[in-house]
Design an enzyme around this catalytic site. Sequence first.
Site, short mmCIF file in Angstrom:
data_model
loop_
_atom_site.label_atom_id
_atom_site.label_comp_id
_atom_site.label_asym_id
_atom_site.label_seq_id
_atom_site.Cartn_x
_atom_site.Cartn_y
_atom_site.Cartn_z
CG HIS A 132 1.88 3.97 -6.18
ND1 HIS A 132 3.08 4.65 -6.06
CD2 HIS A 132 1.66 3.79 -7.50
CE1 HIS A 132 3.56 4.86 -7.27
NE2 HIS A 132 2.72 4.35 -8.16
CG ASP A 188 6.32 5.41 -10.15
OD1 ASP A 188 6.18 4.96 -11.30
OD2 ASP A 188 5.37 5.86 -9.49
#
Length: 450
Positions: free
Chosen positions: A272, A323
């Site tokens: 991220h 994810d």
Amino acid sequence: MPLTAQQKTYWLEHAWLDTHVEPGVALDVSADGRIAAVRTGVDTPPPGAEVLRGLTLPGLANAHSHAFHRALRGTVQVGSGTFWTWREVMYGVAQNLTPDTYFALARAVYAEMALAGITSVGEFHYVHHAPGGARYDDPNAMGEALIAAAAEAGIRITLLDTAYLSSGFGEAPNTHQLRFSDGTADAWAERASALKERGHARIGAAIHSVRAVPADQLATVAGWAEARRAPLHVHLSEQTAENDACQAAHGVTPTRLLADHGVLGPRTTGVHNTHLTDADVALLGGTTTGTCMCPTTERDLADGIGPAVRLQRAGSPLSLGSDSHAVIDLLEEARAMELNERLASRTRGHWTAAALLRAATADGHAALGWTDAGTLEAGALADFTTVALDSVRTAGPVPRLGAETAVFAATASDVRHTVVGGRHVVRDGAHTLVGDVAAALADSIAAVRG
């Protein structure tokens, strides 16, 4: 089921050879599942060759996965909320996982990945124990279920066994998190050390976050990975609340805390990397710590848009992940990284299609420790995928613009073939090992939804 291959030749109507689209390419695959030769200028298929119509790319690398999050798709899109309310729903699904139900779910999820052209997955794995925290008879039963699931789905896996010890900066795990925690980093390391690599599986490490691993135990995880020269991944600055809490607890940013405890480096990937200071960007780039962007999840959870351009310019290699599996589509992740940046900057063209494909292939594989995958060249693993150039999304552009077509127009639905280790795992859009992937997903998700 081990990855096995036979000596054979694949004829590629068009192939992406890192810098350009080449028509008429023959790939000779050896019995060990590697590319023996790449022959260009082969206008017609050689006798006996497997014919792949469309644009063949190196296999895609999904560098960040939580397989069980696939069971959340649709449900967490109802109404509003935040990352933190989403997390409560996630905990509910995690509580219903067993080694058997997780194997079935992961097998279906990894088969969905193969259908999307993904040949390797980085599984950020933290559901280690039974509800309440008791260890299974085999302390790695859950991780072994994921490794077995990847084998049966026909893809490679890097199991990023995750240290998750605290509910936040030293606080004891909450009820849901007890099955994630080994208690201490030393106990985590002892359990993780029992995991063994095999042909389709490599073992890496992960620090769930600076919230979940106390600062004085970060070096233990980093040292374990360093001793094995293994990949080390960490969720980093996904939420501003994490940054604020870290500042309150330690007086520094999460990136600085990781640097101070020896976590950053060329085998480390921050996942991220959304809310960073200029100094954070310089630290990550200066240590060549990688960045895994997960745009479809980051926008689904309203996390924000990370500084991917600045990170790459500073020296941080980029990779991509699906994810939470709001969708499983690495072409969409590549496209979203560019388009998100356009929205944030109001300018176009931050990456070429070639650069985005490298993030989805070679650089993604490198982040997972598969440095011998992600390219179509002699000696590389024979892992590749073919995207149709004649679907309603891709028809029209000339083949030499195949990379642009794949990145900016195609979807996972346009994947026609996926080959892993020279073995045809997806043929003509159908999985050759898992007969009905949609049914397998429906059944396995129903089993863990309660």
